[in-house]
Motif scaffolding. Sequence first.
Motif, PDB file in Angstrom:
ATOM      1  N   VAL A 191      -5.278  16.512   1.906  1.00 43.09           N
ATOM      2  CA  VAL A 191      -5.325  15.093   2.272  1.00 43.09           C
ATOM      3  C   VAL A 191      -6.557  14.418   1.682  1.00 43.09           C
ATOM      4  O   VAL A 191      -7.675  14.907   1.832  1.00 43.09           O
ATOM      5  N   HIS A 192      -6.328  13.271   1.054  1.00 38.40           N
ATOM      6  CA  HIS A 192      -7.427  12.454   0.552  1.00 38.40           C
ATOM      7  C   HIS A 192      -7.211  11.050   1.100  1.00 38.40           C
ATOM      8  O   HIS A 192      -6.348  10.309   0.625  1.00 38.40           O
ATOM      9  N   ALA A 193      -7.973  10.694   2.124  1.00 38.25           N
ATOM     10  CA  ALA A 193      -7.785   9.409   2.808  1.00 38.25           C
ATOM     11  C   ALA A 193      -8.620   8.323   2.159  1.00 38.25           C
ATOM     12  O   ALA A 193      -9.725   8.564   1.671  1.00 38.25           O
ATOM     13  N   PHE A 194      -8.053   7.128   2.168  1.00 36.63           N
ATOM     14  CA  PHE A 194      -8.770   5.963   1.659  1.00 36.63           C
ATOM     15  C   PHE A 194      -8.564   4.808   2.633  1.00 36.63           C
ATOM     16  O   PHE A 194      -7.421   4.456   2.944  1.00 36.63           O
ATOM     17  N   ASP A 195      -9.647   4.250   3.139  1.00 43.54           N
ATOM     18  CA  ASP A 195      -9.579   3.094   4.037  1.00 43.54           C
ATOM     19  C   ASP A 195      -9.849   1.849   3.205  1.00 43.54           C
ATOM     20  O   ASP A 195     -10.975   1.647   2.748  1.00 43.54           O
ATOM     21  N   PRO A 196      -8.849   1.006   2.981  1.00 47.39           N
ATOM     22  CA  PRO A 196      -9.077  -0.186   2.157  1.00 47.39           C
ATOM     23  C   PRO A 196     -10.161  -1.077   2.754  1.00 47.39           C
ATOM     24  O   PRO A 196     -10.160  -1.344   3.957  1.00 47.39           O
ATOM     25  N   PRO A 197     -11.100  -1.527   1.946  1.00 47.62           N
ATOM     26  CA  PRO A 197     -12.118  -2.447   2.459  1.00 47.62           C
ATOM     27  C   PRO A 197     -11.513  -3.795   2.784  1.00 47.62           C
ATOM     28  O   PRO A 197     -10.392  -4.112   2.366  1.00 47.62           O
ATOM     29  N   GLU A 198     -12.232  -4.590   3.536  1.00 48.31           N
ATOM     30  CA  GLU A 198     -11.780  -5.930   3.900  1.00 48.31           C
ATOM     31  C   GLU A 198     -11.444  -6.713   2.639  1.00 48.31           C
ATOM     32  O   GLU A 198     -12.203  -6.751   1.679  1.00 48.31           O
ATOM     33  N   GLY A 199     -10.246  -7.306   2.646  1.00 50.00           N
ATOM     34  CA  GLY A 199      -9.837  -8.114   1.504  1.00 50.00           C
ATOM     35  C   GLY A 199      -9.002  -7.381   0.479  1.00 50.00           C
ATOM     36  O   GLY A 199      -8.403  -8.020  -0.393  1.00 50.00           O
ATOM     37  N   MET A 200      -8.936  -6.052   0.539  1.00 50.75           N
ATOM     38  CA  MET A 200      -8.103  -5.288  -0.391  1.00 50.75           C
ATOM     39  C   MET A 200      -6.746  -5.026   0.242  1.00 50.75           C
ATOM     40  O   MET A 200      -6.655  -4.527   1.360  1.00 50.75           O
ATOM     41  N   SER A 201      -5.681  -5.353  -0.451  1.00 49.07           N
ATOM     42  CA  SER A 201      -4.342  -5.129   0.079  1.00 49.07           C
ATOM     43  C   SER A 201      -3.990  -3.651   0.020  1.00 49.07           C
ATOM     44  O   SER A 201      -4.602  -2.875  -0.725  1.00 49.07           O
ATOM     45  N   CYS A 202      -2.992  -3.276   0.792  1.00 46.77           N
ATOM     46  CA  CYS A 202      -2.540  -1.883   0.796  1.00 46.77           C
ATOM     47  C   CYS A 202      -1.998  -1.500  -0.578  1.00 46.77           C
ATOM     48  O   CYS A 202      -2.228  -0.391  -1.054  1.00 46.77           O
ATOM     49  N   ALA A 203      -1.287  -2.417  -1.210  1.00 46.94           N
ATOM     50  CA  ALA A 203      -0.757  -2.132  -2.548  1.00 46.94           C
ATOM     51  C   ALA A 203      -1.879  -1.904  -3.544  1.00 46.94           C
ATOM     52  O   ALA A 203      -1.823  -0.986  -4.379  1.00 46.94           O
ATOM     53  N   GLU A 204      -2.920  -2.718  -3.481  1.00 46.29           N
ATOM     54  CA  GLU A 204      -4.068  -2.551  -4.375  1.00 46.29           C
ATOM     55  C   GLU A 204      -4.772  -1.233  -4.112  1.00 46.29           C
ATOM     56  O   GLU A 204      -5.238  -0.560  -5.046  1.00 46.29           O
ATOM     57  N   ALA A 205      -4.840  -0.833  -2.839  1.00 47.53           N
ATOM     58  CA  ALA A 205      -5.479   0.430  -2.491  1.00 47.53           C
ATOM     59  C   ALA A 205      -4.729   1.605  -3.112  1.00 47.53           C
ATOM     60  O   ALA A 205      -5.334   2.563  -3.617  1.00 47.53           O
ATOM     61  N   ILE A 206      -3.402   1.548  -3.074  1.00 47.35           N
ATOM     62  CA  ILE A 206      -2.597   2.615  -3.671  1.00 47.35           C
ATOM     63  C   ILE A 206      -2.835   2.681  -5.173  1.00 47.35           C
ATOM     64  O   ILE A 206      -3.130   3.745  -5.739  1.00 47.35           O
ATOM     65  N   THR A 207      -2.724   1.538  -5.834  1.00 49.24           N
ATOM     66  CA  THR A 207      -2.837   1.498  -7.296  1.00 49.24           C
ATOM     67  C   THR A 207      -4.215   1.951  -7.769  1.00 49.24           C
ATOM     68  O   THR A 207      -4.330   2.764  -8.694  1.00 49.24           O
ATOM     69  N   SER A 208      -5.274   1.453  -7.126  1.00 54.55           N
ATOM     70  CA  SER A 208      -6.628   1.804  -7.565  1.00 54.55           C
ATOM     71  C   SER A 208      -6.937   3.264  -7.281  1.00 54.55           C
ATOM     72  O   SER A 208      -7.588   3.940  -8.092  1.00 54.55           O
ATOM     73  N   SER A 209      -6.489   3.792  -6.146  1.00 53.44           N
ATOM     74  CA  SER A 209      -6.758   5.194  -5.811  1.00 53.44           C
ATOM     75  C   SER A 209      -6.044   6.145  -6.763  1.00 53.44           C
ATOM     76  O   SER A 209      -6.611   7.153  -7.200  1.00 53.44           O
TER      77      SER A 209
END
Length: 326
Positions: A61-79
Amino acid sequence: MRAQPAAGSAVARAQQAGAATIAPNSPQPGRALLIVNRRARSGAEQAEAAVKAMAEAGLDVHAFDPPEGMSCAEAITSSLAAAPPGRGFDRVVIGGGDGTLNAAIPGLLKAGLPFGIMPLGTANDLARSLGIPFELDAAAQVIASAAPRPVDLGEVNGHPYFNVASIGFSAELASELKAEAKQRWGKLGYGVAALGLLRRARPFTVTLIHDGLTERVRTIQVSVGNGRHYGGGMTVAEDARPDDGVLDVYSLEVRHWWRLVALLPWLRRGTQGNWDDVRAFRTTALELRTRRPRPVNTDGELTTHTPASFRLRPAALRVFAPAAEG
């Protein structure tokens, strides 16, 4: 550069507890990117429990908590883009509720990976429709061991959704049900807000265009469902499934608000189409037109307005879920 988990983070603790390791140049099955919405009703308090449950199910498991202002879709793509060569992911897991899952759709479509659900939201209607258990340990086992199965998407004016899109009563309810109420009251928040709105509900005119037909009706709500459940326990149709290749539509053409109260047991079972003043049909494309623009509620969020053009996107994604019955 991709940030490494801090020593005291949930990810680090899960890895120390025995999460699987990855050989430097060959990603192994079960390497999961977990995107957690800590603003979901149970997100903050259950985030670490979700990581632990997935690690104990045998996932790396590699968890990522999106920072304020980052969308869930952006979090997926950037990670996914930041993953080192040979250490990519073979699945994406969303920790949150239906709103989080809806926001994740563009990222999931771009990733092309199967996804899993850790249900941390208020209603968790998609998880319910797919037969995914709400207990985190059991949900993690599904993600680790179930074969990914195809799932359809609905789309309205270019906005994809999993469960249901609607105009009228439920869109007005979504507007009134604030995030704070969801956090504090959970499903009860839906009931409290609905009671306050019921007595003010008034029919409006809408034109439905589908399958060569043009129908002009007076209604309180039109719902276009891709999944089975929505709104914290309501059912689009008793035999609807999020992978059946059709959109289930119903229009509540009642004249008085108290008829909605009488309809509630049928709406919960998905048998409202048996009523004379409820129009119900299946289609793969539909257009709704109203005299003035009306907001459209997609999976609990107001995303667009009428005129609304709907279409089905069959087998658009793959999800880790128990095998479909039948």
